[in-house]
Write a protein that holds these residues in place. Sequence first.
Motif, PDB file in Angstrom:
ATOM      1  N   SER A 190     -17.358  73.651  14.776  1.00 52.02           N
ATOM      2  CA  SER A 190     -16.971  73.396  13.381  1.00 52.02           C
ATOM      3  C   SER A 190     -16.150  74.540  12.800  1.00 52.02           C
ATOM      4  CB  SER A 190     -18.217  73.157  12.519  1.00 52.02           C
ATOM      5  OG  SER A 190     -18.769  71.882  12.795  1.00 52.02           O
ATOM      6  N   THR A 194     -12.458  73.952  11.528  1.00 53.80           N
ATOM      7  CA  THR A 194     -12.174  74.367  10.156  1.00 53.80           C
ATOM      8  C   THR A 194     -10.885  75.181  10.090  1.00 53.80           C
ATOM      9  OG1 THR A 194     -14.483  74.350   9.426  1.00 53.80           O
ATOM     10  CG2 THR A 194     -13.004  75.868   8.285  1.00 53.80           C
ATOM     11  N   ASN A 214     -15.567  70.453   8.328  1.00 51.34           N
ATOM     12  CA  ASN A 214     -14.499  71.291   7.768  1.00 51.34           C
ATOM     13  C   ASN A 214     -15.084  72.082   6.613  1.00 51.34           C
ATOM     14  OD1 ASN A 214     -13.006  68.615   8.757  1.00 51.34           O
ATOM     15  ND2 ASN A 214     -11.609  70.348   8.950  1.00 51.34           N
ATOM     16  N   THR A 305     -13.343  69.006   3.095  1.00 47.90           N
ATOM     17  CA  THR A 305     -14.179  70.189   3.280  1.00 47.90           C
ATOM     18  C   THR A 305     -15.550  69.968   2.631  1.00 47.90           C
ATOM     19  OG1 THR A 305     -13.327  71.247   1.273  1.00 47.90           O
ATOM     20  CG2 THR A 305     -12.197  71.724   3.354  1.00 47.90           C
TER      21      THR A 305
END
Length: 388
Positions: A190, A194, A214, A305
């Motif tokens: 992750s 991201t 994200n 996000t």
Amino acid sequence: MLHTCLMLLALWPALLGPPAPFTPHGGEGTDGSEPVYRVQSDFDYQSIALALYQEWIELDLFHWGLATFSVKDFEAAGLKAEDRFLLEFMANQEVGHAKALTNMLGRQAPRQCSYNYPVRNVREYIDFCQKLTRWGEAGVYGFINHLNAREVGQILIQSITTEARQQMIFRQFEGLFPMPEWFEVGIPQSWAWTLLAPYISSCPAHQTRLVWQNMPSLRILNQPNPSRVHGERDWDETTGGYANTLSTANVPSEDDCLKATRQGERCEPAITNNRTHPLSYPGRRVFFEWDEPGKAIGPNNSYVTSTTVTHPEFAAWVTQLNVTYTPLHNVSQGIAYTIQPNTSTFEGDPAVNGTIFIALTDLDLYVTPFNLTMLNPHVAALGLYQAG
């Protein structure tokens, strides 16, 4: 019962049968069975798909730089014809890496996308390349030993070690010391996704969608600037975003390390450079600004996000074998600062060195390189820090 267990342990080698000649008992995949080079689980698939997304952007990025900037531009940054050929060769390496991962994923493998890069000149481009290859390398180190398909991991490690050399080359192109750490860092999937996703603009229809989180962006307001003689003194000299790529826009001639004449201050491309003035140091105040969650991001703005953290309290310095926490101070409306720690991996090896990762967290959770993903639910924002 204990006696029975001890007897079984004593008989275990015999139960397994004799090992191959000159081979001790134990190990995986040493019984003579034929290796199968394909993913074996959804975890494998999503991890290798992420790695393929990374290979595709590197292939595009290396070619893009050669096509975008002129020979004059490269030479102004100290990069000659041989250096440009090396960059082209690294792009060709990515062709092979992408092909190998595509073959192991099969028909549902991600395809090449369109990208955006936060750079305006060669020096910013090289800085972005060395940071992108850092999280690409670290992202694979973080998951490779968790794969179900060990055969896939074997191919992957033979490609990612090449990428590690690419990262070192870009540091040398940038005039940085090539390998200031004793151990390379590994990060969760992750984290790698991201950092990567914001630089993907769009992808083909029906592209493979990744499950990885994200996280919001962490901006280092006084990110050290490797293009300066005194890189530790700058303020707000990045092009923004997760990578915190250096900006050369406001570097005065007298502090431009490429124009410096004194030994220890110049930063021309070289096998190695030692800086008289370190980019960062223990005790340095490091100032942060971070985004709120809920921002559309990534391919076609199709990802969002997210974080479950409402009030971060610590900066987690993730580097080499260490995760070191320092408290946040003056936390207010997405802004805070912390103090760079004075910590070592082993005596004589400053842990906070090179291109490292900083996460803001709400807990100083004890984690090690093998279980760093346990920190994910506690991460409020993520970014890269140019410690050296």
